[in-house]
Scaffold this motif. Sequence first.
Motif, PDB file in Angstrom:
ATOM      1  N   HIS A 132      54.555  70.163 -10.182  1.00 14.34           N
ATOM      2  CA  HIS A 132      53.640  70.664  -9.145  1.00 14.34           C
ATOM      3  C   HIS A 132      54.100  70.211  -7.765  1.00 14.34           C
ATOM      4  O   HIS A 132      54.050  70.982  -6.792  1.00 14.34           O
ATOM      5  CB  HIS A 132      52.226  70.172  -9.427  1.00 14.34           C
ATOM      6  CG  HIS A 132      51.230  70.553  -8.366  1.00 14.34           C
ATOM      7  ND1 HIS A 132      50.944  71.870  -8.044  1.00 14.34           N
ATOM      8  CD2 HIS A 132      50.473  69.788  -7.532  1.00 14.34           C
ATOM      9  CE1 HIS A 132      50.045  71.903  -7.073  1.00 14.34           C
ATOM     10  NE2 HIS A 132      49.754  70.658  -6.738  1.00 14.34           N
ATOM     11  N   LYS A 133      54.569  68.973  -7.660  1.00 18.76           N
ATOM     12  CA  LYS A 133      55.090  68.484  -6.383  1.00 18.76           C
ATOM     13  C   LYS A 133      56.327  69.268  -5.959  1.00 18.76           C
ATOM     14  O   LYS A 133      56.570  69.472  -4.769  1.00 18.76           O
ATOM     15  CB  LYS A 133      55.420  66.993  -6.490  1.00 18.76           C
ATOM     16  CG  LYS A 133      54.190  66.093  -6.620  1.00 18.76           C
ATOM     17  CD  LYS A 133      54.601  64.632  -6.686  1.00 18.76           C
ATOM     18  CE  LYS A 133      53.380  63.732  -6.806  1.00 18.76           C
ATOM     19  NZ  LYS A 133      53.760  62.291  -6.903  1.00 18.76           N
ATOM     20  N   GLN A 134      57.116  69.723  -6.930  1.00 18.03           N
ATOM     21  CA  GLN A 134      58.315  70.503  -6.635  1.00 18.03           C
ATOM     22  C   GLN A 134      57.995  71.978  -6.377  1.00 18.03           C
ATOM     23  O   GLN A 134      58.862  72.741  -5.984  1.00 18.03           O
ATOM     24  CB  GLN A 134      59.299  70.397  -7.808  1.00 18.03           C
ATOM     25  CG  GLN A 134      59.787  68.991  -8.075  1.00 18.03           C
ATOM     26  CD  GLN A 134      60.588  68.883  -9.367  1.00 18.03           C
ATOM     27  OE1 GLN A 134      60.884  69.893 -10.015  1.00 18.03           O
ATOM     28  NE2 GLN A 134      60.949  67.673  -9.742  1.00 18.03           N
ATOM     29  N   LYS A 135      56.733  72.378  -6.628  1.00 19.09           N
ATOM     30  CA  LYS A 135      56.262  73.753  -6.426  1.00 19.09           C
ATOM     31  C   LYS A 135      57.073  74.755  -7.252  1.00 19.09           C
ATOM     32  O   LYS A 135      57.446  75.826  -6.778  1.00 19.09           O
ATOM     33  CB  LYS A 135      56.327  74.126  -4.938  1.00 19.09           C
ATOM     34  CG  LYS A 135      55.443  73.244  -4.059  1.00 19.09           C
ATOM     35  CD  LYS A 135      55.510  73.663  -2.597  1.00 19.09           C
ATOM     36  CE  LYS A 135      54.612  72.779  -1.749  1.00 19.09           C
ATOM     37  NZ  LYS A 135      54.653  73.152  -0.307  1.00 19.09           N
ATOM     38  N   THR A 136      57.324  74.399  -8.529  1.00 21.03           N
ATOM     39  CA  THR A 136      58.084  75.288  -9.406  1.00 21.03           C
ATOM     40  C   THR A 136      57.236  75.862 -10.537  1.00 21.03           C
ATOM     41  O   THR A 136      57.762  76.528 -11.430  1.00 21.03           O
ATOM     42  CB  THR A 136      59.292  74.540 -10.012  1.00 21.03           C
ATOM     43  OG1 THR A 136      58.848  73.300 -10.582  1.00 21.03           O
ATOM     44  CG2 THR A 136      60.345  74.259  -8.954  1.00 21.03           C
ATOM     45  N   ILE A 137      55.917  75.620 -10.518  1.00 19.96           N
ATOM     46  CA  ILE A 137      55.035  76.161 -11.557  1.00 19.96           C
ATOM     47  C   ILE A 137      54.424  77.469 -11.094  1.00 19.96           C
ATOM     48  O   ILE A 137      53.874  77.551  -9.991  1.00 19.96           O
ATOM     49  CB  ILE A 137      53.908  75.165 -11.910  1.00 19.96           C
ATOM     50  CG1 ILE A 137      54.487  73.859 -12.449  1.00 19.96           C
ATOM     51  CG2 ILE A 137      52.961  75.782 -12.944  1.00 19.96           C
ATOM     52  CD1 ILE A 137      53.434  72.802 -12.733  1.00 19.96           C
ATOM     53  N   ASP A 138      54.508  78.494 -11.935  1.00 12.65           N
ATOM     54  CA  ASP A 138      53.824  79.760 -11.680  1.00 12.65           C
ATOM     55  C   ASP A 138      52.437  79.659 -12.320  1.00 12.65           C
ATOM     56  O   ASP A 138      52.246  79.976 -13.490  1.00 12.65           O
ATOM     57  CB  ASP A 138      54.625  80.925 -12.289  1.00 12.65           C
ATOM     58  CG  ASP A 138      54.012  82.289 -11.968  1.00 12.65           C
ATOM     59  OD1 ASP A 138      52.819  82.332 -11.599  1.00 12.65           O
ATOM     60  OD2 ASP A 138      54.721  83.301 -12.090  1.00 12.65           O
ATOM     61  N   TRP A 139      51.466  79.208 -11.533  1.00 15.27           N
ATOM     62  CA  TRP A 139      50.134  78.912 -12.071  1.00 15.27           C
ATOM     63  C   TRP A 139      49.420  80.160 -12.572  1.00 15.27           C
ATOM     64  O   TRP A 139      48.753  80.126 -13.613  1.00 15.27           O
ATOM     65  CB  TRP A 139      49.296  78.223 -10.994  1.00 15.27           C
ATOM     66  CG  TRP A 139      49.737  76.829 -10.708  1.00 15.27           C
ATOM     67  CD1 TRP A 139      50.699  76.444  -9.812  1.00 15.27           C
ATOM     68  CD2 TRP A 139      49.275  75.629 -11.328  1.00 15.27           C
ATOM     69  NE1 TRP A 139      50.868  75.072  -9.828  1.00 15.27           N
ATOM     70  CE2 TRP A 139      50.004  74.542 -10.746  1.00 15.27           C
ATOM     71  CE3 TRP A 139      48.327  75.359 -12.310  1.00 15.27           C
ATOM     72  CZ2 TRP A 139      49.790  73.230 -11.128  1.00 15.27           C
ATOM     73  CZ3 TRP A 139      48.116  74.034 -12.686  1.00 15.27           C
ATOM     74  CH2 TRP A 139      48.847  72.993 -12.101  1.00 15.27           C
ATOM     75  N   LYS A 140      49.537  81.268 -11.850  1.00 12.65           N
ATOM     76  CA  LYS A 140      48.832  82.486 -12.252  1.00 12.65           C
ATOM     77  C   LYS A 140      49.333  82.987 -13.605  1.00 12.65           C
ATOM     78  O   LYS A 140      48.545  83.399 -14.471  1.00 12.65           O
ATOM     79  CB  LYS A 140      48.998  83.563 -11.182  1.00 12.65           C
ATOM     80  CG  LYS A 140      48.271  83.237  -9.889  1.00 12.65           C
ATOM     81  CD  LYS A 140      48.398  84.375  -8.880  1.00 12.65           C
ATOM     82  CE  LYS A 140      47.621  84.054  -7.611  1.00 12.65           C
ATOM     83  NZ  LYS A 140      47.737  85.156  -6.590  1.00 12.65           N
ATOM     84  N   SER A 141      50.653  82.966 -13.799  1.00 12.45           N
ATOM     85  CA  SER A 141      51.207  83.406 -15.077  1.00 12.45           C
ATOM     86  C   SER A 141      50.800  82.451 -16.196  1.00 12.45           C
ATOM     87  O   SER A 141      50.458  82.881 -17.296  1.00 12.45           O
ATOM     88  CB  SER A 141      52.733  83.487 -14.999  1.00 12.45           C
ATOM     89  OG  SER A 141      53.138  84.472 -14.071  1.00 12.45           O
ATOM     90  N   ALA A 142      50.834  81.155 -15.905  1.00 15.24           N
ATOM     91  CA  ALA A 142      50.484  80.166 -16.926  1.00 15.24           C
ATOM     92  C   ALA A 142      49.051  80.352 -17.403  1.00 15.24           C
ATOM     93  O   ALA A 142      48.770  80.272 -18.610  1.00 15.24           O
ATOM     94  CB  ALA A 142      50.674  78.755 -16.368  1.00 15.24           C
ATOM     95  N   LEU A 143      48.131  80.624 -16.483  1.00 18.78           N
ATOM     96  CA  LEU A 143      46.726  80.815 -16.866  1.00 18.78           C
ATOM     97  C   LEU A 143      46.565  82.031 -17.776  1.00 18.78           C
ATOM     98  O   LEU A 143      45.726  82.031 -18.686  1.00 18.78           O
ATOM     99  CB  LEU A 143      45.858  80.966 -15.613  1.00 18.78           C
ATOM    100  CG  LEU A 143      45.737  79.700 -14.745  1.00 18.78           C
ATOM    101  CD1 LEU A 143      44.955  80.005 -13.474  1.00 18.78           C
ATOM    102  CD2 LEU A 143      45.076  78.578 -15.534  1.00 18.78           C
ATOM    103  N   LEU A 144      47.375  83.068 -17.555  1.00 16.10           N
ATOM    104  CA  LEU A 144      47.323  84.240 -18.427  1.00 16.10           C
ATOM    105  C   LEU A 144      47.875  83.902 -19.812  1.00 16.10           C
ATOM    106  O   LEU A 144      47.304  84.291 -20.840  1.00 16.10           O
ATOM    107  CB  LEU A 144      48.110  85.392 -17.808  1.00 16.10           C
ATOM    108  CG  LEU A 144      48.110  86.721 -18.586  1.00 16.10           C
ATOM    109  CD1 LEU A 144      46.690  87.246 -18.751  1.00 16.10           C
ATOM    110  CD2 LEU A 144      48.971  87.749 -17.862  1.00 16.10           C
ATOM    111  N   PHE A 145      48.974  83.160 -19.845  1.00 15.97           N
ATOM    112  CA  PHE A 145      49.553  82.770 -21.136  1.00 15.97           C
ATOM    113  C   PHE A 145      48.584  81.913 -21.949  1.00 15.97           C
ATOM    114  O   PHE A 145      48.608  81.937 -23.185  1.00 15.97           O
ATOM    115  CB  PHE A 145      50.848  81.970 -20.922  1.00 15.97           C
ATOM    116  CG  PHE A 145      51.982  82.770 -20.346  1.00 15.97           C
ATOM    117  CD1 PHE A 145      52.190  84.085 -20.722  1.00 15.97           C
ATOM    118  CD2 PHE A 145      52.844  82.202 -19.425  1.00 15.97           C
ATOM    119  CE1 PHE A 145      53.233  84.821 -20.189  1.00 15.97           C
ATOM    120  CE2 PHE A 145      53.901  82.923 -18.891  1.00 15.97           C
ATOM    121  CZ  PHE A 145      54.087  84.249 -19.273  1.00 15.97           C
ATOM    122  N   LEU A 146      47.734  81.168 -21.262  1.00 18.08           N
ATOM    123  CA  LEU A 146      46.842  80.239 -21.958  1.00 18.08           C
ATOM    124  C   LEU A 146      45.755  80.929 -22.768  1.00 18.08           C
ATOM    125  O   LEU A 146      45.143  80.301 -23.639  1.00 18.08           O
ATOM    126  CB  LEU A 146      46.188  79.290 -20.943  1.00 18.08           C
ATOM    127  CG  LEU A 146      47.118  78.268 -20.289  1.00 18.08           C
ATOM    128  CD1 LEU A 146      46.381  77.496 -19.210  1.00 18.08           C
ATOM    129  CD2 LEU A 146      47.680  77.327 -21.327  1.00 18.08           C
TER     130      LEU A 146
END
Length: 281
Positions: free
Chosen positions: A79-93
């Motif tokens: 998250h500090k590196q800003k390399t997470i695609d949060w929107k996609s991850a929430l859909l995968f969940l």
Amino acid sequence: MIIQKAGFLMEYVLLVLVGFAAAAFGSLLGLGGGVIVVPALLGLGSLFAAVDVISPQTAAGTSLFVMIFTGISSVLAYHKQKTIDWKSALLFLIGIVPGAILGTNASKVLSTDSFMVYFGLFMLVIAGSLFLRGKLKRKDAPVKGVIRESTDEAGNRYVYGYSPTAAIVVSIGVGFLSSLFGVGGGALMVPVMIVWFGFPAKIAAATAMLVILFSAVSGSAAHFAAGHIHWLYALALIPGAWFGGKAGAWLNQRIRSNLLVWLMKLVFIGLAVQFILQGLL
């Protein structure tokens, strides 16, 4: 008494090192680390005569519980590196929880020998995905569905995307495999994200760790309800897993992992053959 204490100390140190190595490799490549923890737990009985041999189900449940801490540590770093695609991850969940429940129920019907064979085959799939990971090209982003953009440190712009239905189906499979084998599911998630959905490799690894975190939470909760967690082993693995998760995320930004990937391919193939033979003979 002194011998018993020395044996316990050696066992504890070994588990801390296993937790660190598994988390570092898992975080670096987005695999989760269970592919190292589960075989280690199953093999402890042959290394230490005083260690209780645990069942495959307990190895999987303990691995998933420890993976929660690997996931938290890795996600905070990514998250500090800003390399997470949060929107996609929430859909995968969306599919993770039902997949984890199915995987836990499926694990109950596997004998030790069957688990060995299936786990060995799954490790061959992991090795195969690592071979394909460097050879297959990313597909172009679709014209419909979810479309995302990313820019790396060098200023290169990436456009990728996927169908929401396909994303949910994949997440169900990830949750199932994660809970069944205790490995987090990243071995399946990362290649799919790169090859099918066109994710840049660093974004895929970071986003997969967020998915793995929630997969580990849901899967370990199901295994906890079934009594499949060895708490003493988990407490020994957690410190190494916490720092290993941070180390893997740090290495992801700083080194080329080609040599590491090749070493992992060889290790996974060797372990796969060992487990398959052990289950069949």
